[in-house]
Scaffold this active site. Structure first.
Site, PDB file in Angstrom:
ATOM      1  CE  LYS A 186      40.725  39.190  44.654  1.00 31.36           C
ATOM      2  NZ  LYS A 186      41.245  37.801  44.465  1.00 31.36           N
ATOM      3  CG  ASP A 311      38.283  39.451  41.074  1.00 31.88           C
ATOM      4  OD1 ASP A 311      37.448  38.536  40.976  1.00 31.88           O
ATOM      5  OD2 ASP A 311      39.494  39.253  41.292  1.00 31.88           O
TER       6      ASP A 311
END
Length: 463
Positions: A186, A311
């Site tokens: 990401k 996350d």
């Protein structure tokens, strides 16, 4: 002399294109020669497939002598194609092509694909007859799923009467065999700290962008309840490994008596701000929930993931998102198609030290999604701190800024540049200074992990 098969790396791309050009010489004098000689395998295509983990190379004495590329673009759901397979003519007849083909088919089965498709020539011994010996059978090339490939072949002048499409049906993943689960990286397209909670955690605002490049998590179910890693990871004891912790947490919550072996093909730099450990943990949660048939929904899996790391939920949900809180309050975003140059300066940046830095801005005014979309919010709160404390990261930002708006991802140390085309990203990456490593990846929605869950889940269900 036996070849060693490994996953291709970005630095192999130019060499693989040269192998393809050498293999084309075998068609000199054939009816298809005019077509083959006038076109070549684009290096940017090879780079893109390598980034997605879809290329394997055969090495002899450390040098590439053959390769195979897979690609699912334009094919029917559940199918993947042999985009290219070539061996240097000097190494023909040694079984290298067969080993590459079987390796690719084995991976496709483990990744949940139902069949492997390809287009080839009917009259060349190392084409259709070779594939027939490996379980491929001719199919109707006029079927709708092959329309795009057939039109491309005709545009390129391939002799239509010799062109044949073939497919090999794949068995479902074996109950006691490995399955392959993507764990995408990401980027944080912006990151702002807007306050601090009573428990000491910081209130964040950020945008997570999921990429088509990352790690691969491999899972194998065990009947004895044991959860283990067959291979040690240097510097990461098993009991602290997020993937092992994720598996044990899922087993505890669901009460399953099954276990698992976990292996990671690591491509995301550790500690780079790209979410590698969190993504690996999310892929274990999603993968084992599917393989163990424990039946938790995404909300439950995301809640488990939050206990492992802030996350993890975005990777479980598999959508690029606007995030608030500690990063767990997610709002899915539809982001435009973009490509990214991700540069690893190979400098470790300790996140805890950044959060403790007195110069860190912790009370910025809250941003809005509309401000981000309009381009008014692109900063990363950690960047000024990292610039002062980590000179290699600062140097990577400065170099990348010569091509556009360079940004830090997460707390670093990887930095990135957004581009509108794949070609532009490759052009920048090709100029990466020595001592840094550049990767090119596309932003994707949904995540490759969600696609794999759909494929593998359907295969396990027998549909």
């Amino acid at each position: 002399m036996q070849a060693t098969l490994i996953r291709a790396r970005p630095e192999h791309a130019e060499r693989l294109c040269a192998i393809e050009r050498a293999a084309v010489e075998l068609f000199r004098g054939h009816e298809a020669w005019a077509s083959y000689s006038s076109m070549s395998l684009p290096v940017e295509v090879v780079h893109a497939l390598i980034a997605r983990g879809l290329v394997w190379v055969a090495l002899v004495d450390g040098d590439p002598v053959g390769f195979v590329c897979l690609d699912a673009t334009g094919l029917a759901p559940g199918a993947i194609g042999i985009a290219e397979i070539d061996v240097l003519p000097a190494f023909g007849g040694r079984g290298i092509g067969a080993a590459l083909l079987e390796h690719a088919c084995d991976w496709a089965r483990e990744a949940g694909y139902r069949r492997v498709d390809l287009g080839t020539l009917s009259d060349v011994p190392w084409n259709a007859p070779f594939y027939a010996r490996h379980g491929f059978a001719p199919v109707d090339k006029h079927a709708p799923e092959f329309a795009e490939a057939l039109a491309r072949d005709r545009d390129n002048g391939f002799p239509d009467h010799l062109r044949v499409f073939m497919s090999r049906t794949l068995a479902p993943p074996a109950a006691d065999g490995w399955t392959a689960w993507p764990a995408p990286a990401k980027l944080n397209l912006f990151l702002r700290i807007v306050g601090r909670r009573p428990d000491g955690y910081h209130e964040l605002q950020t945008v997570f962008r999921l990429l088509d490049w990352g790690d691969e998590v491999r899972l194998r179910v065990r009947p004895d309840g044991v959860i283990a890693r067959p291979q040690a990871i240097p510097g990461v004891p098993e009991h602290t490994d997020l993937t092992v912790r994720a598996a044990r947490l899922l087993a505890e919550v669901t009460g399953t008596r099954l276990g698992a072996e976990i292996a990671i093909d690591k491509r995301i730099p550790m500690g780079g701000g790209l979410g590698g450990g969190s993504s690996d943990a999310a892929s274990v949660l999603v993968g084992l929930n599917t393989l163990w048939r424990t039946g938790l929904d995404d909300d439950a899996l995301a809640a488990l993931g939050l206990g492992l790391g802030a996350d993890v939920p975005v990777f479980v949900r598999g959508r690029s998102a606007w995030a608030e809180g500690v990063g767990e309050a997610l709002t899915a975003l539809r982001l435009p198609r973009r490509w990214y140059v991700v540069v690893d300066p190979h400098e470790h940046v300790p996140t805890a030290a950044l959060f403790a830095a007195p110069e860190l801005t912790r009370n910025a005014p809250a941003a809005t999604i509309s401000a981000f979309v309009s381009g008014d919010s692109t900063e990363n709160a950690f960047e000024p701190v990292v610039r002062v404390r980590h000179p290699r990261v600062a140097a990577a930002l400065d170099w990348l800024a010569g091509f556009g708006r360079a940004r830090l991802s997460g707390s670093g140390g990887c930095v990135f540049l957004e581009t509108k085309t794949h070609e532009a990203a490759l052009a920048v990456a090709s100029r990466c200074p020595e001592g840094f490593t550049a990767h090119v990846a596309a932003g994707v929605d949904p995540s490759p992990l969600l696609s794999a869950r759909g494929r593998i889940g359907a295969r396990l269900a027998g549909s």
